[in-house]
Scaffold this motif. Sequence first.
Motif, PDB file in Angstrom:
ATOM      1  N   TYR A 149      51.132 -77.057 -12.625  1.00  0.00           N
ATOM      2  CA  TYR A 149      50.756 -76.097 -11.589  1.00  0.00           C
ATOM      3  C   TYR A 149      51.430 -74.744 -11.765  1.00  0.00           C
ATOM      4  O   TYR A 149      50.936 -73.739 -11.250  1.00  0.00           O
ATOM      5  N   ARG A 156      43.167 -77.002 -14.512  1.00  0.00           N
ATOM      6  CA  ARG A 156      42.473 -76.650 -13.263  1.00  0.00           C
ATOM      7  C   ARG A 156      43.407 -76.555 -12.058  1.00  0.00           C
ATOM      8  O   ARG A 156      43.067 -75.966 -11.054  1.00  0.00           O
ATOM      9  N   ASN A 157      44.599 -77.133 -12.147  1.00  0.00           N
ATOM     10  CA  ASN A 157      45.560 -77.088 -11.042  1.00  0.00           C
ATOM     11  C   ASN A 157      46.560 -75.950 -11.161  1.00  0.00           C
ATOM     12  O   ASN A 157      47.404 -75.773 -10.289  1.00  0.00           O
ATOM     13  N   SER A 197      48.464 -72.737 -10.748  1.00  0.00           N
ATOM     14  CA  SER A 197      48.456 -71.721  -9.696  1.00  0.00           C
ATOM     15  C   SER A 197      49.223 -70.470 -10.105  1.00  0.00           C
ATOM     16  O   SER A 197      48.992 -69.402  -9.556  1.00  0.00           O
ATOM     17  N   SER A 201      40.277 -71.556 -11.922  1.00  0.00           N
ATOM     18  CA  SER A 201      39.722 -71.169 -10.620  1.00  0.00           C
ATOM     19  C   SER A 201      40.732 -71.280  -9.481  1.00  0.00           C
ATOM     20  O   SER A 201      40.519 -70.720  -8.411  1.00  0.00           O
ATOM     21  N   ASN A 202      41.847 -71.990  -9.677  1.00  0.00           N
ATOM     22  CA  ASN A 202      42.880 -72.111  -8.642  1.00  0.00           C
ATOM     23  C   ASN A 202      44.100 -71.231  -8.899  1.00  0.00           C
ATOM     24  O   ASN A 202      45.071 -71.297  -8.147  1.00  0.00           O
ATOM     25  N   LEU A 203      44.042 -70.402  -9.941  1.00  0.00           N
ATOM     26  CA  LEU A 203      45.178 -69.540 -10.260  1.00  0.00           C
ATOM     27  C   LEU A 203      45.372 -68.495  -9.164  1.00  0.00           C
ATOM     28  O   LEU A 203      44.428 -67.826  -8.756  1.00  0.00           O
ATOM     29  N   LEU A 204      46.605 -68.371  -8.695  1.00  0.00           N
ATOM     30  CA  LEU A 204      46.942 -67.405  -7.642  1.00  0.00           C
ATOM     31  C   LEU A 204      47.694 -66.196  -8.197  1.00  0.00           C
ATOM     32  O   LEU A 204      47.556 -65.093  -7.690  1.00  0.00           O
ATOM     33  N   SER A 215      40.354 -67.323  -7.172  1.00  0.00           N
ATOM     34  CA  SER A 215      41.405 -67.479  -6.153  1.00  0.00           C
ATOM     35  C   SER A 215      42.563 -66.513  -6.336  1.00  0.00           C
ATOM     36  O   SER A 215      43.499 -66.508  -5.529  1.00  0.00           O
ATOM     37  N   LYS A 225      45.343 -63.884  -6.278  1.00  0.00           N
ATOM     38  CA  LYS A 225      45.853 -63.010  -5.224  1.00  0.00           C
ATOM     39  C   LYS A 225      46.774 -61.919  -5.768  1.00  0.00           C
ATOM     40  O   LYS A 225      46.939 -60.885  -5.152  1.00  0.00           O
TER      41      LYS A 225
END
Length: 171
Positions: free
Chosen positions: A23, A44-45, A47, A68-71, A97, A99
Amino acid sequence: MMLEVDCSNRILQDIPDLPANVYTLSLIKNNIKVINDYQFSLLRNLSELDLSYNKIKRLKRFSFNGLSNLLILNLNYNPLPYTERAIPSEVFKSLISLKHICIRFTGPIGSLLPEEALSNLKLLESLEIDIPKIKPYKVVFSKSFDSLVHLGTLKVGKCFLLRYKPTLSII
């Protein structure tokens, strides 16, 4: 169980194969030059990804596909020029995703960061970039940035010119 992986200062030239349950991934201060298409497709996990202080000169169109879950993405201190060839317009498109992105201190700055690449980051809250010296003077943030409706923080590394022209909205 989710994994936090630190591969900093390992003199890596390639991004290692990692298990899907990673992650956070730190690849700080290595010798990575290329991020291949679909390099992270199994993560995929993930972040948070830190690729700062490497030797990345060019991103490929699908370098970040699967994240797609990268912050948070950090590309600071890479010799990555602000050109369409080095940063293709669709390179960040799959980062739905994201930020926070850092692309500062990338070497000689002769042009603006390709706006279309950033305009895909609809949830972006924080942006760290360099602003080049451009003559004749141009508007630094054009209409392409209008899609960044959540952007609240802008940090500028190298700043040779800062001129902002807000868009007038009538409500």
